[in-house]
Scaffold this active site. Structure first.
Site, mmCIF file in Angstrom:
data_model
loop_
_atom_site.group_PDB
_atom_site.id
_atom_site.type_symbol
_atom_site.label_atom_id
_atom_site.label_comp_id
_atom_site.label_asym_id
_atom_site.label_seq_id
_atom_site.Cartn_x
_atom_site.Cartn_y
_atom_site.Cartn_z
ATOM 1 N N GLU A 1 0.823 -1.214 0.000
ATOM 2 C CA GLU A 1 0.000 0.000 0.000
ATOM 3 C C GLU A 1 0.855 1.261 0.000
ATOM 4 O O GLU A 1 0.590 2.199 -0.753
ATOM 5 C CB GLU A 1 -0.944 -0.011 1.209
ATOM 6 N N ARG B 1 -2.873 32.661 -18.932
ATOM 7 C CA ARG B 1 -3.391 33.740 -18.076
ATOM 8 C C ARG B 1 -2.472 34.963 -18.165
ATOM 9 O O ARG B 1 -1.254 34.851 -17.945
ATOM 10 C CB ARG B 1 -3.461 33.242 -16.630
ATOM 11 N N GLN C 1 8.932 35.727 -12.637
ATOM 12 C CA GLN C 1 9.852 34.802 -11.984
ATOM 13 C C GLN C 1 9.224 34.114 -10.777
ATOM 14 O O GLN C 1 9.451 32.916 -10.545
ATOM 15 C CB GLN C 1 11.116 35.559 -11.558
#
Length: 387
Positions: free
Chosen positions: A241, A267, A278
Protein backbone atom coordinates in the site's frame (compact mmCIF):
# COMPACT_ATOMS: atom_id res chain seq x y z
CA UNK A 1 20.37 2.05 -13.77
CA UNK A 2 17.32 2.37 -16.03
CA UNK A 3 14.70 5.00 -15.22
CA UNK A 4 12.45 4.08 -18.15
CA UNK A 5 9.53 1.68 -18.00
CA UNK A 6 9.42 -1.10 -20.56
CA UNK A 7 7.58 -0.41 -23.86
CA UNK A 8 4.92 -2.94 -22.80
CA UNK A 9 4.35 -1.15 -19.50
CA UNK A 10 4.19 2.25 -21.22
CA UNK A 11 1.62 0.86 -23.63
CA UNK A 12 -0.39 -0.48 -20.69
CA UNK A 13 -0.25 2.93 -18.99
CA UNK A 14 -1.53 4.69 -22.10
CA UNK A 15 -4.38 2.21 -22.37
CA UNK A 16 -5.36 2.75 -18.71
CA UNK A 17 -5.31 6.54 -19.12
CA UNK A 18 -7.60 6.37 -22.16
CA UNK A 19 -9.93 3.94 -20.41
CA UNK A 20 -10.14 6.06 -17.25
CA UNK A 21 -10.81 9.27 -19.16
CA UNK A 22 -13.55 7.55 -21.14
CA UNK A 23 -15.25 5.30 -18.56
CA UNK A 24 -14.47 6.63 -15.07
CA UNK A 25 -15.91 10.13 -15.20
CA UNK A 26 -16.61 11.67 -11.80
CA UNK A 27 -20.29 11.82 -10.77
CA UNK A 28 -21.67 15.02 -9.22
CA UNK A 29 -22.45 13.11 -6.01
CA UNK A 30 -21.51 9.68 -4.72
CA UNK A 31 -23.90 7.03 -5.96
CA UNK A 32 -23.53 3.39 -4.95
CA UNK A 33 -24.89 1.98 -8.20
CA UNK A 34 -22.64 4.18 -10.31
CA UNK A 35 -19.68 3.25 -8.11
CA UNK A 36 -20.34 -0.45 -8.73
CA UNK A 37 -20.79 0.16 -12.46
CA UNK A 38 -17.38 1.83 -12.65
CA UNK A 39 -15.89 -0.88 -10.43
CA UNK A 40 -17.10 -3.66 -12.74
CA UNK A 41 -15.77 -1.74 -15.71
CA UNK A 42 -12.38 -1.35 -13.98
CA UNK A 43 -12.48 -5.06 -13.23
CA UNK A 44 -13.05 -5.93 -16.87
CA UNK A 45 -10.04 -3.75 -17.68
CA UNK A 46 -7.94 -5.76 -15.20
CA UNK A 47 -7.35 -2.88 -12.77
CA UNK A 48 -8.85 -4.26 -9.54
CA UNK A 49 -6.97 -7.55 -9.93
CA UNK A 50 -3.76 -6.41 -11.59
CA UNK A 51 -1.47 -8.17 -9.08
CA UNK A 52 -3.55 -11.33 -8.81
CA UNK A 53 -1.66 -14.26 -10.37
CA UNK A 54 -2.81 -15.34 -13.82
CA UNK A 55 -3.72 -18.75 -12.43
CA UNK A 56 -6.58 -17.08 -10.53
CA UNK A 57 -7.74 -14.78 -13.31
CA UNK A 58 -5.55 -11.75 -12.65
CA UNK A 59 -2.89 -9.99 -14.70
CA UNK A 60 0.06 -11.15 -12.58
CA UNK A 61 1.73 -7.73 -12.51
CA UNK A 62 4.73 -7.08 -10.26
CA UNK A 63 5.03 -4.02 -8.01
CA UNK A 64 6.63 -1.79 -10.65
CA UNK A 65 3.96 -2.62 -13.22
CA UNK A 66 1.23 -2.22 -10.59
CA UNK A 67 2.60 1.20 -9.63
CA UNK A 68 2.62 2.24 -13.28
CA UNK A 69 -0.99 1.11 -13.61
CA UNK A 70 -2.06 3.09 -10.53
CA UNK A 71 -0.15 6.15 -11.74
CA UNK A 72 -2.05 5.97 -15.03
CA UNK A 73 -5.35 5.52 -13.19
CA UNK A 74 -4.61 8.58 -11.02
CA UNK A 75 -3.83 10.62 -14.14
CA UNK A 76 -6.81 9.55 -16.21
CA UNK A 77 -9.44 9.37 -13.46
CA UNK A 78 -10.25 12.77 -11.95
CA UNK A 79 -12.04 10.99 -9.09
CA UNK A 80 -8.96 10.26 -6.96
CA UNK A 81 -11.26 8.74 -4.35
CA UNK A 82 -12.25 6.00 -6.79
CA UNK A 83 -8.60 5.31 -7.61
CA UNK A 84 -7.90 5.20 -3.87
CA UNK A 85 -10.66 2.63 -3.35
CA UNK A 86 -9.25 0.44 -6.13
CA UNK A 87 -5.79 0.61 -4.56
CA UNK A 88 -7.06 -0.07 -1.03
CA UNK A 89 -8.99 -3.10 -2.29
CA UNK A 90 -6.02 -4.47 -4.22
CA UNK A 91 -3.05 -3.79 -1.97
CA UNK A 92 -4.53 -3.89 1.54
CA UNK A 93 -7.11 -6.64 1.07
CA UNK A 94 -6.45 -8.75 -2.03
CA UNK A 95 -2.67 -9.05 -1.74
CA UNK A 96 -2.87 -10.62 1.75
CA UNK A 97 -5.02 -13.37 0.21
CA UNK A 98 -2.53 -13.74 -2.66
CA UNK A 99 0.47 -14.03 -0.34
CA UNK A 100 -0.97 -15.80 2.71
CA UNK A 101 -4.12 -17.59 1.57
CA UNK A 102 -4.42 -21.35 1.26
CA UNK A 103 -5.00 -22.81 -2.18
CA UNK A 104 -8.67 -23.28 -1.32
CA UNK A 105 -9.00 -19.66 -0.17
CA UNK A 106 -7.31 -18.37 -3.32
CA UNK A 107 -9.57 -20.40 -5.59
CA UNK A 108 -12.62 -19.33 -3.63
CA UNK A 109 -12.08 -15.56 -3.57
CA UNK A 110 -9.36 -14.32 -5.91
CA UNK A 111 -11.17 -14.77 -9.26
CA UNK A 112 -14.15 -12.70 -8.12
CA UNK A 113 -11.97 -10.12 -6.34
CA UNK A 114 -9.87 -9.68 -9.45
CA UNK A 115 -12.76 -9.50 -11.92
CA UNK A 116 -14.63 -6.75 -10.11
CA UNK A 117 -17.46 -9.04 -9.02
CA UNK A 118 -16.46 -8.60 -5.36
CA UNK A 119 -15.19 -5.50 -3.50
CA UNK A 120 -12.91 -5.93 -0.49
CA UNK A 121 -12.28 -3.81 2.61
CA UNK A 122 -9.44 -4.02 5.13
CA UNK A 123 -10.52 -3.59 8.77
CA UNK A 124 -7.63 -2.55 11.02
CA UNK A 125 -8.09 0.93 12.51
CA UNK A 126 -10.09 1.33 15.71
CA UNK A 127 -11.24 4.38 17.69
CA UNK A 128 -8.43 3.84 20.23
CA UNK A 129 -5.93 1.97 18.06
CA UNK A 130 -4.75 3.86 15.01
CA UNK A 131 -0.97 4.03 14.92
CA UNK A 132 -0.75 1.54 17.81
CA UNK A 133 -2.01 -1.43 15.81
CA UNK A 134 -0.72 -4.04 18.27
CA UNK A 135 -3.27 -2.93 20.88
CA UNK A 136 -6.49 -3.69 19.03
CA UNK A 137 -9.60 -4.11 21.15
CA UNK A 138 -11.47 -6.22 18.61
CA UNK A 139 -11.31 -9.72 20.05
CA UNK A 140 -11.39 -13.13 18.41
CA UNK A 141 -12.20 -15.94 20.84
CA UNK A 142 -12.46 -19.64 20.11
CA UNK A 143 -16.01 -20.79 19.36
CA UNK A 144 -16.23 -24.44 18.34
CA UNK A 145 -14.69 -24.89 14.91
CA UNK A 146 -14.14 -21.20 14.49
CA UNK A 147 -13.83 -17.82 16.20
CA UNK A 148 -16.23 -15.26 17.60
CA UNK A 149 -15.40 -11.66 16.67
CA UNK A 150 -16.44 -8.74 18.85
CA UNK A 151 -15.33 -5.15 18.33
CA UNK A 152 -15.53 -1.90 16.40
CA UNK A 153 -13.47 -0.76 13.40
CA UNK A 154 -13.44 2.76 12.00
CA UNK A 155 -12.22 4.63 8.89
CA UNK A 156 -12.67 1.44 6.86
CA UNK A 157 -12.31 2.18 3.15
CA UNK A 158 -14.89 0.49 0.88
CA UNK A 159 -16.87 -0.86 3.83
CA UNK A 160 -20.26 0.57 2.68
CA UNK A 161 -19.97 -1.37 -0.58
CA UNK A 162 -17.73 -4.28 0.47
CA UNK A 163 -18.57 -7.92 -0.18
CA UNK A 164 -15.53 -9.23 1.71
CA UNK A 165 -13.76 -7.93 4.81
CA UNK A 166 -10.16 -8.66 5.78
CA UNK A 167 -10.25 -8.25 9.55
CA UNK A 168 -7.46 -7.96 12.09
CA UNK A 169 -8.41 -9.06 15.62
CA UNK A 170 -6.60 -9.94 18.83
CA UNK A 171 -6.51 -13.66 19.61
CA UNK A 172 -3.93 -13.10 22.35
CA UNK A 173 -4.54 -9.65 23.89
CA UNK A 174 -1.26 -8.22 25.05
CA UNK A 175 0.62 -10.78 22.97
CA UNK A 176 2.39 -8.12 20.93
CA UNK A 177 3.48 -9.03 17.41
CA UNK A 178 2.09 -12.57 17.68
CA UNK A 179 -1.19 -11.54 19.32
CA UNK A 180 -3.13 -10.68 16.15
CA UNK A 181 -4.88 -12.94 13.66
CA UNK A 182 -6.38 -12.14 10.26
CA UNK A 183 -9.85 -13.27 9.23
CA UNK A 184 -11.78 -13.19 5.96
CA UNK A 185 -15.40 -12.29 6.70
CA UNK A 186 -18.09 -12.23 4.06
CA UNK A 187 -20.72 -9.48 3.97
CA UNK A 188 -24.01 -10.72 5.36
CA UNK A 189 -22.38 -12.84 8.04
CA UNK A 190 -24.55 -12.60 11.18
CA UNK A 191 -23.02 -10.21 13.71
CA UNK A 192 -21.30 -8.02 11.08
CA UNK A 193 -22.77 -4.58 10.38
CA UNK A 194 -21.62 -1.40 8.66
CA UNK A 195 -22.39 2.14 9.83
CA UNK A 196 -23.33 5.23 7.86
CA UNK A 197 -21.01 6.37 5.08
CA UNK A 198 -18.71 9.21 6.19
CA UNK A 199 -19.03 12.69 4.72
CA UNK A 200 -15.33 13.51 4.20
CA UNK A 201 -13.36 16.61 3.22
CA UNK A 202 -11.27 14.71 0.65
CA UNK A 203 -11.40 11.43 -1.27
CA UNK A 204 -15.17 11.83 -1.46
CA UNK A 205 -15.43 9.23 -4.21
CA UNK A 206 -14.13 6.55 -1.83
CA UNK A 207 -16.88 5.22 0.50
CA UNK A 208 -15.81 4.79 4.11
CA UNK A 209 -17.63 3.85 7.32
CA UNK A 210 -17.36 2.10 10.68
CA UNK A 211 -17.66 -1.68 10.88
CA UNK A 212 -19.09 -3.52 13.90
CA UNK A 213 -18.67 -7.13 15.01
CA UNK A 214 -21.12 -8.46 17.58
CA UNK A 215 -20.73 -12.17 18.10
CA UNK A 216 -19.72 -12.64 14.47
CA UNK A 217 -18.71 -16.30 14.09
CA UNK A 218 -16.04 -17.07 11.48
CA UNK A 219 -15.02 -20.68 10.69
CA UNK A 220 -11.41 -21.88 10.82
CA UNK A 221 -11.42 -22.10 7.03
CA UNK A 222 -11.59 -18.28 6.91
CA UNK A 223 -8.48 -17.63 9.00
CA UNK A 224 -5.84 -16.08 6.76
CA UNK A 225 -2.42 -17.50 7.51
CA UNK A 226 -1.90 -19.07 10.93
CA UNK A 227 -3.23 -17.84 14.25
CA UNK A 228 -0.88 -15.13 15.49
CA UNK A 229 0.35 -14.11 12.03
CA UNK A 230 -1.89 -11.05 11.72
CA UNK A 231 0.83 -8.48 12.36
CA UNK A 232 3.08 -10.06 9.72
CA UNK A 233 0.22 -10.06 7.21
CA UNK A 234 -0.57 -6.43 7.99
CA UNK A 235 3.07 -5.40 7.61
CA UNK A 236 3.25 -7.08 4.22
CA UNK A 237 0.08 -5.40 2.99
CA UNK A 238 1.38 -2.01 4.14
CA UNK A 239 4.53 -2.43 2.03
CA UNK A 240 2.30 -2.84 -1.00
CA UNK A 241 0.00 0.00 0.00
CA UNK A 242 2.71 2.51 0.96
CA UNK A 243 4.39 1.92 -2.38
CA UNK A 244 1.83 1.18 -5.06
CA UNK A 245 -1.25 3.01 -3.73
CA UNK A 246 0.59 6.32 -3.66
CA UNK A 247 1.39 5.99 -7.35
CA UNK A 248 -2.21 7.14 -7.93
CA UNK A 249 -1.23 10.46 -6.35
CA UNK A 250 1.70 10.73 -8.75
CA UNK A 251 -0.77 10.54 -11.63
CA UNK A 252 -3.12 13.08 -10.08
CA UNK A 253 -0.20 15.43 -9.39
CA UNK A 254 1.02 15.17 -12.99
CA UNK A 255 -2.47 15.93 -14.31
CA UNK A 256 -2.76 19.07 -12.17
CA UNK A 257 0.84 20.08 -12.89
CA UNK A 258 0.17 19.90 -16.63
CA UNK A 259 -3.00 21.97 -16.35
CA UNK A 260 -1.20 24.50 -14.14
CA UNK A 261 1.55 24.98 -16.72
CA UNK A 262 -1.12 25.51 -19.39
CA UNK A 263 -2.90 28.03 -17.14
CA UNK A 264 0.15 30.18 -16.41
CA UNK A 265 1.03 30.20 -20.11
CA UNK A 266 -2.42 31.53 -21.03
CA UNK A 267 -3.39 33.74 -18.08
CA UNK A 268 -2.26 37.33 -18.63
CA UNK A 269 -1.70 40.14 -16.16
CA UNK A 270 -0.07 43.49 -16.93
CA UNK A 271 -0.09 42.54 -20.60
CA UNK A 272 2.00 39.38 -20.27
CA UNK A 273 1.43 35.70 -19.43
CA UNK A 274 1.90 35.21 -15.68
CA UNK A 275 4.28 32.32 -16.40
CA UNK A 276 6.83 34.91 -17.46
CA UNK A 277 6.96 36.29 -13.92
CA UNK A 278 9.85 34.80 -11.98
CA UNK A 279 7.77 34.24 -8.84
CA UNK A 280 5.36 32.13 -10.88
CA UNK A 281 7.89 30.26 -13.00
CA UNK A 282 10.01 29.34 -9.98
CA UNK A 283 6.95 27.98 -8.18
CA UNK A 284 6.13 25.82 -11.20
CA UNK A 285 9.71 24.50 -11.28
CA UNK A 286 9.44 23.64 -7.57
CA UNK A 287 6.22 21.76 -8.26
CA UNK A 288 7.92 19.76 -10.99
CA UNK A 289 10.97 19.01 -8.85
CA UNK A 290 8.85 17.70 -5.96
CA UNK A 291 6.83 15.50 -8.29
CA UNK A 292 9.90 14.07 -10.03
CA UNK A 293 11.76 13.41 -6.77
CA UNK A 294 8.75 11.69 -5.20
CA UNK A 295 8.23 9.61 -8.34
CA UNK A 296 11.82 8.36 -8.30
CA UNK A 297 11.57 7.36 -4.64
CA UNK A 298 8.32 5.51 -5.26
CA UNK A 299 9.57 3.54 -8.23
CA UNK A 300 12.76 2.67 -6.38
CA UNK A 301 10.61 1.25 -3.55
CA UNK A 302 8.45 -0.59 -6.10
CA UNK A 303 11.55 -2.14 -7.67
CA UNK A 304 12.67 -3.39 -4.27
CA UNK A 305 9.22 -4.84 -3.56
CA UNK A 306 9.18 -6.56 -6.95
CA UNK A 307 12.63 -8.03 -6.25
CA UNK A 308 11.47 -9.39 -2.89
CA UNK A 309 13.76 -7.32 -0.68
CA UNK A 310 13.01 -6.78 3.02
CA UNK A 311 13.60 -3.04 2.72
CA UNK A 312 11.54 -1.06 5.25
CA UNK A 313 13.06 2.33 4.48
CA UNK A 314 12.11 2.58 0.78
CA UNK A 315 8.31 2.30 1.16
CA UNK A 316 8.33 4.65 4.16
CA UNK A 317 10.36 7.32 2.37
CA UNK A 318 8.21 6.98 -0.75
CA UNK A 319 5.02 7.41 1.28
CA UNK A 320 6.36 10.51 3.00
CA UNK A 321 7.70 12.06 -0.22
CA UNK A 322 4.60 11.49 -2.33
CA UNK A 323 2.09 12.62 0.30
CA UNK A 324 4.00 15.77 1.24
CA UNK A 325 4.62 16.63 -2.42
CA UNK A 326 0.94 16.15 -3.24
CA UNK A 327 -0.17 18.54 -0.49
CA UNK A 328 2.36 21.19 -1.49
CA UNK A 329 1.58 20.80 -5.19
CA UNK A 330 -2.10 21.25 -4.39
CA UNK A 331 -1.35 24.44 -2.45
CA UNK A 332 0.80 25.77 -5.30
CA UNK A 333 -1.82 24.92 -7.92
CA UNK A 334 -4.46 26.81 -5.94
CA UNK A 335 -2.16 29.80 -5.44
CA UNK A 336 -1.22 30.07 -9.11
CA UNK A 337 -4.88 30.06 -10.14
CA UNK A 338 -5.68 32.94 -7.80
CA UNK A 339 -9.39 33.26 -7.04
CA UNK A 340 -10.12 30.47 -9.52
CA UNK A 341 -8.14 28.15 -7.28
CA UNK A 342 -10.69 28.28 -4.49
CA UNK A 343 -13.59 27.50 -6.82
CA UNK A 344 -14.68 23.93 -7.51
CA UNK A 345 -12.00 22.43 -9.72
CA UNK A 346 -9.07 20.06 -9.99
CA UNK A 347 -6.61 22.23 -8.00
CA UNK A 348 -8.70 22.46 -4.84
CA UNK A 349 -9.81 18.85 -5.34
CA UNK A 350 -6.19 17.64 -5.39
CA UNK A 351 -5.47 19.57 -2.22
CA UNK A 352 -8.46 18.06 -0.40
CA UNK A 353 -7.62 14.57 -1.64
CA UNK A 354 -3.95 14.95 -0.72
CA UNK A 355 -4.46 15.97 2.90
CA UNK A 356 -5.49 12.46 4.08
CA UNK A 357 -2.40 10.97 2.36
CA UNK A 358 -0.23 12.22 5.23
CA UNK A 359 -2.40 10.24 7.66
CA UNK A 360 -3.55 6.91 6.18
CA UNK A 361 -1.25 3.89 5.70
CA UNK A 362 0.53 5.04 8.86
CA UNK A 363 1.00 8.75 9.51
CA UNK A 364 4.10 10.41 8.14
CA UNK A 365 5.35 10.73 11.70
CA UNK A 366 5.05 6.96 12.10
CA UNK A 367 6.93 6.49 8.82
CA UNK A 368 9.78 8.59 10.16
CA UNK A 369 9.79 6.42 13.29
CA UNK A 370 9.99 3.34 11.06
CA UNK A 371 12.97 4.74 9.18
CA UNK A 372 14.69 5.80 12.40
CA UNK A 373 14.16 2.31 13.85
CA UNK A 374 15.61 0.71 10.71
CA UNK A 375 18.66 2.95 11.16
CA UNK A 376 18.99 1.90 14.80
CA UNK A 377 18.22 5.41 16.07
CA UNK A 378 15.35 4.62 18.44
CA UNK A 379 16.10 1.39 20.31
CA UNK A 380 13.74 0.29 23.11
CA UNK A 381 13.91 2.53 26.14
CA UNK A 382 15.69 1.20 29.18
CA UNK A 383 13.84 1.36 32.45
CA UNK A 384 15.25 3.88 34.91
CA UNK A 385 17.50 2.41 37.60
CA UNK A 386 16.30 2.61 41.14
CA UNK A 387 18.41 4.67 43.46
Amino acid sequence: MDFDLSPETEEMRDMVVRFAQRELTTPAEFDTEDFRRRWRSAGQQGLVGSCVPRAYGGSGLDAVEAAATMEALGFGCEDTGFAFSVAAHLFAAVMPVVEFGTEEQKKRWLPALGSGELIAAHCITEPEAGSDTLRLRTRATRDGAGYRLDGHKCFTTNSPVADLFIVQAATDPGGGFFGLTTFVVEAGTPGLSVGQRYDKVGLRGSPMADVYFDGCVVPDTQVLGAEGSGAAIFSCSMKWERTCLFAAYLGAMKRVLDSTVAHVREREQFGTPIGAFQAVSHRVVDMMARHEAARLLLYKAARGLADGTDDEIGPALAKIAVSEAAVQLGLDAVQLRGALGVLDGEAECLLRDALPARIFSGTNEIQKNNVARALGLNPPRRSAKRR
